[in-house]
Design an enzyme around this catalytic site. Structure first.
Site, mmCIF file in Angstrom:
data_model
loop_
_atom_site.group_PDB
_atom_site.id
_atom_site.type_symbol
_atom_site.label_atom_id
_atom_site.label_comp_id
_atom_site.label_asym_id
_atom_site.label_seq_id
_atom_site.Cartn_x
_atom_site.Cartn_y
_atom_site.Cartn_z
ATOM 1 N N LYS A 44 42.236 87.179 -20.539
ATOM 2 C CA LYS A 44 41.475 87.962 -19.572
ATOM 3 C C LYS A 44 41.253 89.471 -19.816
ATOM 4 C CE LYS A 44 43.555 86.979 -15.547
ATOM 5 N NZ LYS A 44 43.770 87.018 -13.999
ATOM 6 N N LYS A 46 44.179 91.358 -19.817
ATOM 7 C CA LYS A 46 44.892 92.117 -18.878
ATOM 8 C C LYS A 46 46.297 92.105 -19.540
ATOM 9 C CE LYS A 46 43.056 92.011 -14.271
ATOM 10 N NZ LYS A 46 43.468 91.800 -13.002
HETATM 11 N N1 C2G Z 1 41.852 91.862 -4.502
HETATM 12 C C1 C2G Z 1 41.313 92.296 -3.400
HETATM 13 N N2 C2G Z 1 41.351 93.633 -3.409
HETATM 14 C C2 C2G Z 1 41.880 94.454 -4.215
HETATM 15 C C3 C2G Z 1 42.233 94.029 -5.228
HETATM 16 C C4 C2G Z 1 42.199 92.582 -5.633
HETATM 17 O O1 C2G Z 1 40.737 91.524 -2.574
HETATM 18 N N3 C2G Z 1 42.074 95.814 -3.651
HETATM 19 C C5 C2G Z 1 41.873 90.441 -4.781
HETATM 20 C C6 C2G Z 1 40.820 89.940 -6.163
HETATM 21 O O2 C2G Z 1 39.510 89.807 -5.831
HETATM 22 C C7 C2G Z 1 41.553 88.528 -6.358
HETATM 23 C C8 C2G Z 1 43.051 88.819 -6.173
HETATM 24 O O3 C2G Z 1 42.972 89.941 -5.332
HETATM 25 O O4 C2G Z 1 40.927 87.433 -5.607
HETATM 26 C C9 C2G Z 1 43.842 88.947 -7.277
HETATM 27 O O5 C2G Z 1 43.266 90.032 -7.854
HETATM 28 P P1 C2G Z 1 43.748 90.152 -9.454
HETATM 29 O O6 C2G Z 1 45.280 90.055 -9.585
HETATM 30 O O7 C2G Z 1 43.286 91.336 -10.093
HETATM 31 O O8 C2G Z 1 43.389 88.855 -10.099
HETATM 32 P P2 C2G Z 1 41.893 88.715 -11.390
HETATM 33 O O9 C2G Z 1 42.461 89.576 -12.576
HETATM 34 O O10 C2G Z 1 40.902 89.076 -10.481
HETATM 35 O O11 C2G Z 1 41.954 87.125 -11.702
HETATM 36 O O12 C2G Z 1 40.732 82.801 -12.166
HETATM 37 C C10 C2G Z 1 40.717 83.925 -11.304
HETATM 38 C C11 C2G Z 1 41.328 85.124 -12.273
HETATM 39 O O13 C2G Z 1 42.649 84.779 -12.449
HETATM 40 C C12 C2G Z 1 41.468 86.290 -11.117
#
Ligand code: C2G
Length: 139
Positions: A44, A46
């Site tokens: 990803k 990340k």
């Molecule tokens: N999120 C949110 N508000 C934020 C930050 C994050 O609602 N200010 C939500 C994201 O939309 C996601 C969840 O928190 O649904 C986790 O975010 P991340 O850890 O950034 O995950 P991500 O990299 O988006 O990975 O297969 C799906 C992926 O693994 C998602």
């Protein structure tokens, strides 16, 4: 028992993460989190501050979370939904439309993201603070 699943990296846990976990749990009775492994984070593009083990321990301490499973690839969601008999798949707004193919297997709910917070903004804030401390010391 209505089972809900969501996925993410959940690094440097913040209130945006808590908000989505709380709202996801409210949609059912049992919440599973597919937590991105360090290896999958690389896919990803990340790099998380905390290891998978640390992020898993943090999530397991949250009252909304009932089970944490590893997320190793983009392609495991259908199998996870079948294996865990999931009723609802939940993601934050930045993923709108990306997982509509799961509608064949369960309800797909996209919840608004929490404004003004992200792991990236936390990391940038810390970097800025560090630079300020270093420049003060070097004066
Ligand atoms: N999120 C949110 N508000 C934020 C930050 C994050 O609602 N200010 C939500 C994201 O939309 C996601 C969840 O928190 O649904 C986790 O975010 P991340 O850890 O950034 O995950 P991500 O990299 O988006 O990975 O297969 C799906 C992926 O693994 C998602």
């Amino acid at each position: 028992m209505k089972k809900v699943i969501t996925y993410g990296t959940f690094d440097t846990l913040h209130h945006g993460h808590i908000n989505i976990l709380r709202r996801a749990k409210k949609l059912g009775d049992y919440l599973i989190v597919g937590l991105s492994t360090n290896k999958f984070n690389k896919i990803k593009h990340k790099k998380s501050v905390y290891s998978y083990k640390q992020r898993k321990a943090i999530l397991e301490g949250i009252k909304y979370v009932d089970l944490v499973i590893p997320e190793n690839s983009w392609n495991q969601k259908i199998n996870d939904i079948k294996t865990h008999k999931i009723d609802i798949f939940v993601m934050g707004g930045d993923w709108k439309g990306k997982f509509d193919f799961l509608k064949k297997y369960c309800k797909v709910v996209i919840l608004p993201r929490t404004k003004g917070i992200s792991t990236t903004s936390i990391k940038n804030k810390l970097k800025k603070k560090n630079r300020k401390i270093l420049s003060d010391i070097s004066l």
